[in-house]
Motif scaffolding. Structure first.
Motif, PDB file in Angstrom:
ATOM      1  N   GLU A  64       0.815  -1.221   0.000  1.00 49.41           N
ATOM      2  CA  GLU A  64       0.000   0.000   0.000  1.00 49.41           C
ATOM      3  C   GLU A  64       0.844   1.265   0.000  1.00 49.41           C
ATOM      4  O   GLU A  64       0.331   2.358  -0.243  1.00 49.41           O
ATOM      5  CB  GLU A  64      -0.923   0.002   1.225  1.00 49.41           C
ATOM      6  N   ARG A  65       2.141   1.105   0.276  1.00 47.39           N
ATOM      7  CA  ARG A  65       3.040   2.256   0.388  1.00 47.39           C
ATOM      8  C   ARG A  65       2.543   3.231   1.474  1.00 47.39           C
ATOM      9  O   ARG A  65       2.398   4.427   1.249  1.00 47.39           O
ATOM     10  CB  ARG A  65       3.183   2.988  -0.948  1.00 47.39           C
ATOM     11  N   SER A  66       2.294   2.672   2.648  1.00 49.66           N
ATOM     12  CA  SER A  66       1.810   3.491   3.757  1.00 49.66           C
ATOM     13  C   SER A  66       2.571   3.174   5.027  1.00 49.66           C
ATOM     14  O   SER A  66       3.021   2.042   5.239  1.00 49.66           O
ATOM     15  CB  SER A  66       0.312   3.276   3.980  1.00 49.66           C
ATOM     16  N   TRP A  67       2.728   4.189   5.863  1.00 50.58           N
ATOM     17  CA  TRP A  67       3.445   4.085   7.129  1.00 50.58           C
ATOM     18  C   TRP A  67       2.454   4.300   8.266  1.00 50.58           C
ATOM     19  O   TRP A  67       1.643   5.238   8.234  1.00 50.58           O
ATOM     20  CB  TRP A  67       4.541   5.145   7.199  1.00 50.58           C
ATOM     21  N   MET A  68       2.503   3.444   9.283  1.00 50.58           N
ATOM     22  CA  MET A  68       1.695   3.616  10.496  1.00 50.58           C
ATOM     23  C   MET A  68       2.611   3.708  11.701  1.00 50.58           C
ATOM     24  O   MET A  68       3.467   2.849  11.919  1.00 50.58           O
ATOM     25  CB  MET A  68       0.722   2.444  10.690  1.00 50.58           C
ATOM     26  N   TRP A  69       2.451   4.783  12.483  1.00 46.74           N
ATOM     27  CA  TRP A  69       3.221   4.922  13.718  1.00 46.74           C
ATOM     28  C   TRP A  69       2.805   3.854  14.724  1.00 46.74           C
ATOM     29  O   TRP A  69       1.639   3.455  14.772  1.00 46.74           O
ATOM     30  CB  TRP A  69       3.029   6.302  14.321  1.00 46.74           C
ATOM     31  N   GLY A  70       3.741   3.425  15.552  1.00 46.53           N
ATOM     32  CA  GLY A  70       3.458   2.396  16.539  1.00 46.53           C
ATOM     33  C   GLY A  70       2.329   2.776  17.473  1.00 46.53           C
ATOM     34  O   GLY A  70       1.503   1.933  17.841  1.00 46.53           O
ATOM     35  N   GLU A 101       2.240  13.522  13.903  1.00 49.70           N
ATOM     36  CA  GLU A 101       0.941  13.484  14.564  1.00 49.70           C
ATOM     37  C   GLU A 101      -0.093  12.621  13.849  1.00 49.70           C
ATOM     38  O   GLU A 101      -1.035  12.140  14.474  1.00 49.70           O
ATOM     39  CB  GLU A 101       0.373  14.900  14.676  1.00 49.70           C
ATOM     40  N   GLU A 102       0.062  12.454  12.552  1.00 50.28           N
ATOM     41  CA  GLU A 102      -0.926  11.703  11.775  1.00 50.28           C
ATOM     42  C   GLU A 102      -0.681  10.208  11.920  1.00 50.28           C
ATOM     43  O   GLU A 102       0.446   9.738  11.755  1.00 50.28           O
ATOM     44  CB  GLU A 102      -0.842  12.124  10.308  1.00 50.28           C
ATOM     45  N   GLU A 103      -1.742   9.464  12.179  1.00 47.93           N
ATOM     46  CA  GLU A 103      -1.606   8.034  12.452  1.00 47.93           C
ATOM     47  C   GLU A 103      -0.968   7.282  11.292  1.00 47.93           C
ATOM     48  O   GLU A 103      -0.087   6.445  11.488  1.00 47.93           O
ATOM     49  CB  GLU A 103      -2.982   7.428  12.764  1.00 47.93           C
ATOM     50  N   VAL A 104      -1.435   7.562  10.082  1.00 46.55           N
ATOM     51  CA  VAL A 104      -0.965   6.851   8.899  1.00 46.55           C
ATOM     52  C   VAL A 104      -0.489   7.861   7.866  1.00 46.55           C
ATOM     53  O   VAL A 104      -1.159   8.864   7.612  1.00 46.55           O
ATOM     54  CB  VAL A 104      -2.069   5.962   8.302  1.00 46.55           C
ATOM     55  N   GLN A 105       0.665   7.585   7.276  1.00 47.21           N
ATOM     56  CA  GLN A 105       1.216   8.429   6.221  1.00 47.21           C
ATOM     57  C   GLN A 105       1.084   7.699   4.884  1.00 47.21           C
ATOM     58  O   GLN A 105       1.614   6.592   4.724  1.00 47.21           O
ATOM     59  CB  GLN A 105       2.697   8.703   6.482  1.00 47.21           C
ATOM     60  N   ASP A 106       0.362   8.294   3.948  1.00 47.25           N
ATOM     61  CA  ASP A 106       0.252   7.740   2.605  1.00 47.25           C
ATOM     62  C   ASP A 106       1.475   8.182   1.810  1.00 47.25           C
ATOM     63  O   ASP A 106       1.629   9.359   1.502  1.00 47.25           O
ATOM     64  CB  ASP A 106      -1.037   8.232   1.940  1.00 47.25           C
ATOM     65  N   LEU A 107       2.324   7.244   1.479  1.00 44.97           N
ATOM     66  CA  LEU A 107       3.575   7.549   0.780  1.00 44.97           C
ATOM     67  C   LEU A 107       3.513   7.184  -0.701  1.00 44.97           C
ATOM     68  O   LEU A 107       4.526   7.300  -1.399  1.00 44.97           O
ATOM     69  CB  LEU A 107       4.739   6.805   1.442  1.00 44.97           C
ATOM     70  N   SER A 108       2.342   6.788  -1.175  1.00 47.90           N
ATOM     71  CA  SER A 108       2.235   6.296  -2.547  1.00 47.90           C
ATOM     72  C   SER A 108       2.520   7.376  -3.585  1.00 47.90           C
ATOM     73  O   SER A 108       2.891   7.060  -4.719  1.00 47.90           O
ATOM     74  CB  SER A 108       0.849   5.704  -2.789  1.00 47.90           C
ATOM     75  N   GLY A 109       2.362   8.648  -3.220  1.00 49.05           N
ATOM     76  CA  GLY A 109       2.620   9.728  -4.166  1.00 49.05           C
ATOM     77  C   GLY A 109       4.063  10.194  -4.195  1.00 49.05           C
ATOM     78  O   GLY A 109       4.418  11.031  -5.033  1.00 49.05           O
ATOM     79  N   PHE A 110       4.891   9.646  -3.323  1.00 44.89           N
ATOM     80  CA  PHE A 110       6.301  10.039  -3.284  1.00 44.89           C
ATOM     81  C   PHE A 110       7.055   9.398  -4.442  1.00 44.89           C
ATOM     82  O   PHE A 110       6.719   8.296  -4.888  1.00 44.89           O
ATOM     83  CB  PHE A 110       6.933   9.613  -1.966  1.00 44.89           C
ATOM     84  N   ALA A 111       8.098  10.066  -4.893  1.00 44.29           N
ATOM     85  CA  ALA A 111       8.916   9.517  -5.977  1.00 44.29           C
ATOM     86  C   ALA A 111       9.548   8.191  -5.568  1.00 44.29           C
ATOM     87  O   ALA A 111       9.694   7.279  -6.384  1.00 44.29           O
ATOM     88  CB  ALA A 111       9.995  10.519  -6.382  1.00 44.29           C
ATOM     89  N   ALA A 116      11.073   7.229   1.575  1.00 47.86           N
ATOM     90  CA  ALA A 116      10.263   8.079   2.449  1.00 47.86           C
ATOM     91  C   ALA A 116       9.988   7.387   3.778  1.00 47.86           C
ATOM     92  O   ALA A 116      10.035   8.016   4.844  1.00 47.86           O
ATOM     93  CB  ALA A 116       8.959   8.444   1.758  1.00 47.86           C
ATOM     94  N   ALA A 117       9.719   6.072   3.730  1.00 44.64           N
ATOM     95  CA  ALA A 117       9.493   5.324   4.968  1.00 44.64           C
ATOM     96  C   ALA A 117      10.749   5.322   5.827  1.00 44.64           C
ATOM     97  O   ALA A 117      10.682   5.490   7.056  1.00 44.64           O
ATOM     98  CB  ALA A 117       9.062   3.902   4.641  1.00 44.64           C
ATOM     99  N   GLU A 118      11.905   5.134   5.191  1.00 43.30           N
ATOM    100  CA  GLU A 118      13.159   5.163   5.942  1.00 43.30           C
ATOM    101  C   GLU A 118      13.404   6.543   6.553  1.00 43.30           C
ATOM    102  O   GLU A 118      13.947   6.654   7.659  1.00 43.30           O
ATOM    103  CB  GLU A 118      14.330   4.793   5.020  1.00 43.30           C
ATOM    104  N   THR A 119      12.988   7.592   5.854  1.00 43.18           N
ATOM    105  CA  THR A 119      13.160   8.946   6.375  1.00 43.18           C
ATOM    106  C   THR A 119      12.291   9.166   7.609  1.00 43.18           C
ATOM    107  O   THR A 119      12.709   9.810   8.578  1.00 43.18           O
ATOM    108  CB  THR A 119      12.825   9.984   5.296  1.00 43.18           C
ATOM    109  N   LEU A 120      11.076   8.622   7.598  1.00 45.29           N
ATOM    110  CA  LEU A 120      10.213   8.707   8.786  1.00 45.29           C
ATOM    111  C   LEU A 120      10.849   7.970   9.965  1.00 45.29           C
ATOM    112  O   LEU A 120      10.848   8.471  11.095  1.00 45.29           O
ATOM    113  CB  LEU A 120       8.839   8.131   8.476  1.00 45.29           C
TER     114      LEU A 120
END
Length: 229
Positions: A64-70, A101-111, A116-120
């Protein structure tokens, strides 16, 4: 669709670029090779015979190319294993950094969503001051990121000889503000630094001096070291 991170987030990540990269190298050299396992209720991580106390920072869905904080994970919310992730959220609330602050980050639009996940993960490590992060495959489409919170993990120290290379390498990781890279490194190591126009100088623990000069575009123009014998 979100296609990039905010300026506030990038500048925050930049502050941790130099010390964080050095710390990740130290952690990589410390961790033994081998399969991993984790007991989340006990905050325990095992790899290659080594046992560490850890926290869950977040998870990345590679499909899904998404990040969820623990702290946002329904199965982990309000448990000890996500206490450090909660600190990331609190930091975001104090400093107005929406990515924390946002529970889930949608990273699908990133190049490059994976980067991007590693940067988070990197930024989360930075604001908690953790000695690195551990990203491992936890399923066909899932990577989980742990933060060590164990005194066994060695901490990278200030090395006057390699400092210029450390700083110059770090400025290319985020690519936003070289000055934030330099001052963030000095702040992390508790070094008093002085800023005078386009020059940032600091005294290192062994008595060596470091002077970092910036050009009119904000790039590092020169690094001068006075190294003690």
């Amino acid at each position: 669709m979100v296609t990039g991170f905010s300026d506030r987030f990038l500048l925050e990540a930049e502050r941790h670029a130099a010390w964080g990269a050095a710390q990740l190298d130290t952690l990589t050299g410390f961790l033994p090779d081998g399969p991993w396992s984790a007991d989340l209720p006990s905050c325990v991580y095992r790899q290659g015979g080594l046992t560490l106390r850890v926290a869950v920072l977040g998870t990345y869905d590679t499909a899904e190319r998404s990040w969820m904080w623990g702290w946002a994970n329904p199965g982990l919310r309000d448990t000890p294993v996500v206490a450090l992730a909660e600190q990331v959220r609190a930091y975001g609330q104090r400093h107005g950094i929406g990515e924390f602050e946002e529970e889930v980050q949608d990273l699908s639009g990133f190049a490059d969503p994976d980067r991007a996940a590693e940067t988070l993960a990197f930024a989360g490590m930075g604001v908690t001051g953790a000695p690195g992060y551990i990203g491992v495959v936890a399923g066909p489409d899932t990577r989980v990121y742990f933060l060590p919170q164990d005194p066994q993990v060695p901490r990278a120290t200030v090395d006057p000889v390699s400092l210029p290379r450390t700083l110059m390498t770090a400025v290319g990781l985020i690519g936003r503000s070289p000055r934030h890279v330099v001052t963030g490194y000095f702040d992390h190591h508790g070094l008093g630094w002085h800023e005078d126009a386009d020059l940032v100088s600091a005294r290192l623990p062994d008595g060596s001096g470091a002077e970092v000069e910036f050009d009119t575009a904000g790039r590092i123009a020169n690094i001068r070291m006075t190294v003690q014998p």
